[in-house]
Each structure stands twice: as structure tokens, then as C-alpha cells.
Design an enzyme around this catalytic site. Structure first.
Site, short mmCIF file in Angstrom:
data_model
loop_
_atom_site.label_atom_id
_atom_site.label_comp_id
_atom_site.label_asym_id
_atom_site.label_seq_id
_atom_site.Cartn_x
_atom_site.Cartn_y
_atom_site.Cartn_z
CB ILE A 161 -0.93 0.02 1.25
CG1 ILE A 161 -1.66 -1.30 1.41
CG2 ILE A 161 -1.89 1.19 1.18
CD1 ILE A 161 -2.47 -1.71 0.23
CD GLU A 162 2.40 3.64 3.86
OE1 GLU A 162 2.89 4.62 3.30
OE2 GLU A 162 1.46 3.72 4.67
CB SER A 163 6.65 2.11 -1.12
OG SER A 163 6.94 0.81 -0.59
NE ARG A 545 4.14 5.98 7.11
CZ ARG A 545 3.05 6.26 6.42
NH1 ARG A 545 2.03 6.82 6.99
NH2 ARG A 545 2.96 5.97 5.16
#
Length: 545
Positions: A161-163, A545
């Protein structure tokens, strides 16, 4: 072995050379304490089975026997000291996806946003395949760390999801790495960021930091993983305030009932969609290739500064391939003072060991130089014996900038600069720049009847915001006739030239005797400010974040 000693291969057996040069595989644990490396005599090694079709390995170009012997000496999981890797063991041949699925423990989410995310991924099989291929390099290590902490294995899917499992990903909010840390949060979790390296991109360090952060958030929100994940995306303060708003309004305070940005609202459904695909890829017409249930890479010690190009060549890899495992490097050289280990796949770790043992000559062509005084980039380049264009490029310095005193530059090694970079410099190096423009001279003048901030700014080719700030008025202000107005101009413009400009009626120009030595900047007082160089680029639109 001291840094400058190079034992002869004629006097030491190959395995002894490898053991001596590597000091065994790095045994650094991903907790902050770490563990000491085991010695070769402490190990119980099992040799890997090799079946080369000829006497040399096509992958590394090394003798097959040397490859086998070196690989056998490295088949200990360097991230779990004492754990021998048997690639033929039944457990090692299991599909890692089975292990991932067996650890799922988070509450199920089933809503329209989950369906939306499922449709997104299922309609992009090539994208899913690329993510999965990248993730296969890091997933075993992440699962190991998740299980050590007793955390649900859904968290190992979060980099999807993040990267998209890209450790070099960068967002427009300057969140970086596989786990997408913004600079401040990265520093909170001991992820060093300076001109030489960015530990937010370090595979091991960022995984440790992300799981530490998620564990802290889970504890803060009473063991609620959905709230912890919302805080990971949106910020813990924002989630806490949303909870407090609902408490005051007498509303439920669970994830489903909190008011939050669309990105955060969609964040957990995306993770649920990936989880659903992992559970049943056939349902979505997708294929998840099996992943090996053993480490993909080893950590190998280095004790000398080393060019990335040299390290990649010793490992039998391209520089781009090398960076996939060691993406934290900001410069074309690794500093042994703070980068004490590199990550390499098995075959490449073996090649690295053998080739390093046989290597003669320098390992690094770069070193660090602290600028003794503020100077132009051309002067700095002359002092270190390199072209100005090369100095600007390797140090990411924009044109027409002054390099301020105390800045650290990467420069070629020379007879005067041969030492490896010190630990202090490797940890604290910074680069401060200032615009290279002529110094300014203060001038006072009497305003005419029609003079405004805008008209004076246009007359002297300076910004209206500067004129307003210098005179502590609004940018749309009109000056009173005869009012004293202050401006700053480049010293090269003489008072005679200023007088030639068409003045407003009743204007009297006076020149201050004292000149400022600082450059003008838009929206700043004439004393200016130094700036710190940055090479961040965009990856994702929003990150908190």
C-alpha cells in the site's frame, strides 16, 4: 585485520581469506541492541548444492568450486546468528504465502471501498506482478520481524500500500522508502538522514522503525489495529483528536465512526483488498508466484570505504541491482564508518567475498572534504582538483550558489586526502548553500507624490514584497510625499545611474555609506538566509507519517 593490511592469497586458504575479510556475515539484529558476529569456528555450516554445467559459474564468472565453497561459508542467516540455512530443508521449500496467511489476525473489513480496491488491483495484473516480484526480496525478513514481535502478518503487506515495495519511493510530502517515513518521524525512530545516506530507504532499518512505530500506535490506541493503521497514515495526533470529538458528541470512537480524510478512510480498505487477494488470488483472476521461505539476502560486513560501482562489480551485479538491496546510499561511495554491512543475494555474496579477496588497488575513489570558509563552487572545485560541473553534479548543488563554511563535499581522493571518512563526519555531514549574487547597498530616498510600493519596485527592478518588508508597509501601500523610503540595490549600480532613472516629483536620493554583504531574496530581509540542499522528488500526493 587492520584497514591497511592485505594478506596474500598464497599464504591463506580461500575460506580463511573470506572469513577474515568478511569477519563472518554481519550478525546485526534488527533490534537496537544488536548482537556480536559469530566466528567461523562457532558455525555449523551446510554447503549449498551446486550443479554448474561447466567449470565456471555463468552468473559470476568464478570457478564453480570456489563459488560452492564460498557459498557454503555464507549459509548462515546473518540476521539471525547461529541459524543455519539448509536450502533443501522441507520448511525452506514451503511457499512463504502459506506462512503469511496463517498469521492473519486483524478484524475483517467488508464495504464498498474494499470492493473498489479489489477492482483496482484485479484490473492491473501487471502492476500486481511487479509489486509481488519486488516484495519477494524483502518479505521473508519482514515476516520474521513481524512474528518475533507477535504482530498480525497483515502488517507485512503494508508496503504494498505504501510504496509498492519500492524502497526508493519518494512522495511529494517527502515521505521516503518502503515504509514511507517523513523526515521528522524518521528521525524520531533513529533513521539517520544526511548527505551520505537516508536510512528511511534502508531495508533493515526502516522495517525495524516501521514495526516499532506500529507497535507504539497499537498500544496507544488500546490494541486497536485499525486505529493504529489510521494513525500511521494520518498521524496519531489527528486520530486522537477525532476520537475526542466523537467522545464529546457522544458518538462511537471506533475506526468506522471517526471523521477522517478520504485517503485515510481508503487506507485500511486497500490493505484488506490486498489481504483478500493473498487469501484467494484465483477469485480475482490473479497469480501470486510462490515465495521461498528462507532469506533472500545476506548481510556482509565491510570495513573500508567503497565505491558503489566497485562493490557492485565485486558482487557481479549492476549498480542499479546493487541499489535495490542497498538503496539508502545518497552518494556513489559507501562509508564504512556508518555503513558497516551491505545486503546481497546468496550468489552475489559469494562472488563479493571471492572477488574482494582477490582485489588489489583502491576500493574508493571518493572522500569527504569540509569547506574551510564560504566560497564559490568554482573555487571549491579548483581546491580539490575537479571540474566545477562535476562538483555541482555529485554534490547536488544548483548553479550560482555559495558553499558555506563547514559544509561537507564529496570530492576525489588525492595524495592529501586518502583516509576513509571518519565516523563523526559520516554521521553529521551537512551541506549549506547561499545564493551567489552581488552584495547589496542600502539607499534612502524621499517619496514623490505618486510613489507606491509597486511603482518603486518596478523602477528599481526589485520585488514589491521586498520593498514592503524593508519599509514595514503593505505591498499595496502608497507612500506619503516626502516620506523616507529604504531600498537595497546591487552595489554595481552607482548613484549616478539611479539618478538617471525618471524620478517622481520632489524625490531626493541619498546613498547610505554602509553596504550589506548579504544577497536579496524574495520575501526576505536583505540579510538573507542560507538554504540546505535537497534532492527530494515526488512519489505520492499525500503522506502524514
Amino acid at each position: 585485520m587492520t584497514k591497511n593490511s592485505h594478506p596474500s592469497s598464497a599464504t591463506l586458504p580461500l575460506v580463511a581469506l573470506i572469513s577474515l575479510l568478511l569477519s563472518a556475515c554481519a550478525s546485526t539484529s534488527t533490534d537496537t541492541a544488536g548482537n556480536g558476529a559469530t566466528t567461523p569456528s562457532d558455525r555449523h555450516l551446510q554447503a549449498r548444492t551446486w550443479s554448474p554445467s561447466s567449470s565456471t559459474s555463468a552468473k559470476t564468472g568464478l570457478p564453480a568450486a570456489a563459488n560452492s565453497e564460498a557459498a557454503g561459508a555464507l549459509l548462515e542467516d546473518s540476521l539471525n546468528p547461529g541459524m543455519v540455512i539448509d536450502l533443501d530443508a522441507l520448511q525452506a521449500r514451503e511457499d512463504l504465502w502459506v506462512r503469511v496467511r496463517s498469521g492473519f489476525a486483524m478484524p475483517e473489513l467488508d464495504n464498498d471501498l474494499v470492493r473498489k480496491a479489489e477492482n483496482y488491483y484485479s484490473s492491473r495484473p501487471d502492476y500486481v506482478a511487479r509489486m509481488t516480484e519486488r516484495g519477494s526480496r524483502y518479505m521473508f525478513h519482514i515476516i520474521e520481524e513481524v512474528e518475533k514481535r507477535g504482530m498480525p502478518t497483515e502488517l507485512a503487506l503494508l508496503p504494498f500500500i505504501e510504496s509498492a515495495f519500492n524502497p526508493q519511493a519518494m512522495s511529494t510530502a517527502k515521505a521516503s522508502g518502503m515504509w514511507q517515513f517523513v523526515p521528522a518521524t524518521g528521525r524520531d525512530f533513529d533513521l539517520k538522514q544526511n548527505i551520505f545516506r537516508d536510512d528511511r530507504r534502508d531495508v533493515l532499518a526502516s522495517t525495524r522503525a516501521a514495526l516499532d512505530y506500529l507497535s507504539r500506535l497499537n498500544k496507544k490506541f488500546g490494541g486497536d489495529w485499525q486505529l493504529a493503521l489510521a494513525a500511521y497514515n494520518w498521524g496519531q495526533g489527528n486520530v486522537q483528536r477525532a476520537i475526542e470529538r466523537n467522545q464529546k458528541a457522544g458518538l462511537p470512537t471506533d475506526y468506522d465512526n471517526l471523521r477522517m480524510p478520504d485517503e485515510t478512510r481508503y487506507y485500511i480498505p486497500k490493505l484488506q483488498a490486498v489481504k483478500n487477494i493473498v487469501l484467494n488470488p484465483q477469485k480475482f483472476a490473479l497469480t501470486l508466484p510462490p515465495m521461498a521461505n528462507h532469506p533472500y539476502f545476506l548481510s556482509v560486513n565491510i570495513d573500508r570505504d567503497m565505491d558503489l560501482a566497485v562493490a557492485a562489480r565485486l558482487a557481479g551485479m549492476s549498480v542499479d541491482e546493487f541499489k535495490q538491496f542497498n538503496p539508502q546510499m545518497n552518494k556513489p561511495v559507501m562509508l564504512a564508518a556508518k555503513t558497516t554491512q551491505v545486503l546481497l543475494p546468496y550468489d552475489n555474496a559469494s562472488a563479493f567475498a571471492v572477488n574482494l579477496a582477490a582485489h588489489r588497488g583502491p576500493l574508493a575513489s571518493w572522500t569527504a572534504w569540509v569547506v574551510p570558509r564560504t566560497m564559490k563552487s568554482a573555487e571549491a572545485a579548483r581546491q580539490v582538483g575537479m571540474a566545477e560541473s562535476e562538483l555541482l553534479d555529485v554534490n547536488k548543488i544548483p548553479p550560482r550558489m555559495l558553499v558555506k563554511q563547514g559544509s561537507t563535499l564529496l570530492v576525489p581522493r588525492s595524495a592529501q586526502r586518502q583516509e576513509d571518512v571518519s565516523e563523526h563526519l559520516a554521521d553529521n555531514a551537512s551541506l549549506a548553500l547561499a545564493p551567489d549574487v552581488p552584495p547589496l547597498q542600502k539607499r534612502s530616498l524621499k517619496a514623490g507624490k505618486a510613489d507606491t510600493v509597486a511603482s518603486l519596485a518596478a523602477r528599481y527592478n526589485i520585488s514589491a514584497s521586498q520593498v514592503a518588508q524593508w519599509n514595514k508597509v503593505d505591498a499595496k501601500a502608497r507612500f506619503k510625499p516626502g516620506q523616507t523610503v529604504v531600498i537595497y540595490t546591487a552595489t554595481g549600480r552607482s548613484s549616478e545611474k539611479l539618478a538617471q532613472q525618471k524620478p517622481a516629483k520632489s524625490r531626493n536620493v541619498q546613498t547610505a555609506s554602509k553596504a550589506s554583504s548579504k544577497p536579496a531574496r524574495s520575501n526576505a530581509k536583505p540579510n538573507g538566509r542560507s538554504i540546505t540542499a535537497s534532492a527530494d522528488t515526488g512519489f505520492r500526493q499525500v503522506s502524514h507519517r
